[in-house]
Design a protein around this motif. Structure first.
Motif: not given
Length: 317
Positions: A10-15, A285-294
């Protein structure tokens, strides 16, 4: 047990981010039937209304104690539920089921004695259950991530095609070492030493770094050893059924390079690389922080190119 493995992937940044449009829901709920094949295999069968036999896709989820919808105890993304709904809208039946690790955890039963081969036995039981069901004219396995390897091992002559969704080509120890090298340089070398010891000795490896306990601690080592023995690239080379290998360019868990390696091992396979799709089949999207929310927001839609590719492959075989 292996429920801890999911922490690595899991990515560590779920925002938070703005929610995408909700994935189109399945047609009439009466088409969905709860079907428990045995006490450890509890799932949902969805069959389109049709007077003719239709294709059936057996969906196998990835690592961790995941349920039939693609969710774990810590995440909710509904990836498998949404994909099944999309296939149903295209007159394709699906059966998706909870992993036995999820079932046992939910029932508060011990999971320490589960091996990777238990997941294979479960998948084989599902294949056997549907192999002679005349409602279905063709049978496919779609294995996601860890489920890709499980699906390869569960294939028999009754299966008409195989779909690898974000499946690795290398053994799991190599995949983990590669991930650690990219995300936590230095830990990869420690993990490599532990995995090598696990391969060479029967006893458990001690003195594991606390940060590696979830993937190489004594409690998880028996399961990891049962998983590490398999090299997916070698297995896929011997599969005779039609194969489609799918990966997304925004997959941060299994790289496109792994999909290409699988394809190289079985050149007759169809390779589909989907721009903007992540590990959960979602369009991000290309934004990692945004993409992590999926990983925790089920409003992200399944990528339409995945649906199109799967429908085309299933209906052409």
């Amino acid at each position: 047990m292996n429920k801890l493995i999911i922490a690595l992937f899991l990515p560590s940044f779920l925002m938070a981010q703005d929610a995408f449009k909700m994935q189109k829901k399945t047609v009439a709920s009466t088409l969905s039937t709860t079907l428990d094949i045995n006490p450890l295999i509890k799932g949902t069968l969805q069959v389109p209304e049709s007077n003719d036999a239709v294709p059936l896709v057996i969906m196998i989820t990835g690592s961790g104690p995941n349920d039939r919808n693609g969710n774990s105890m810590m995440t909710r993304n509904d990836s498998h539920k949404q994909l099944a709904a999309a296939l149903l809208e295209n007159s394709i039946a699906t059966y998706r089921y909870d992993k036995r690790s999820f079932t046992l955890v939910k029932e508060r039963k011990p999971t320490d004695d589960i091996s990777f081969d238990d997941f294979v036995l479960d998948a084989q039981a599902v294949v056997t259950h549907f192999a002679t069901d005349d409602r279905f004219d063709k049978l496919f396995i779609a294995g996601h991530s860890q489920g890709s390897l499980v699906g390869m091992l569960a294939l028999d002559e009754s299966v008409d095609g195989f779909i690898s969704l974000a499946g690795a080509a290398d053994s799991i120890d190599k995949v983990i070492i590669e991930q650690l090298a990219a995300q936590a340089p230095g830990l990869d070398k420690q993990a490599a030493v532990i995995f090598e010891k696990m391969k060479k000795q029967d006893s458990l490896v001690s003195n594991v770094s606390p940060v590696l306990m979830s993937i190489a601690g004594p409690g998880i080592q028996p399961f990891m050893k049962s998983w590490m023995v398999y090299e997916p690239a070698n297995l896929i080379a011997s599969i005779e059924q039609p194969i489609m290998i799918v990966n997304g360019t925004r997959d941060r868990q299994v790289s496109v390079a792994q999909a290409k390696k699988l394809h190289a091992a079985q050149p007759s396979s169809q390779l589909v690389i989907i721009e903007g799709m992540d590990h959960l089949f979602k369009k991000v999207s290309d934004d990692d922080v945004m993409a992590a929310k999926s990983y925790v927001d089920p409003s992200f839609p399944v990528h339409e190119e995945l649906i199109d590719a799967m429908v085309k492959f299933i209906k052409s075989e």
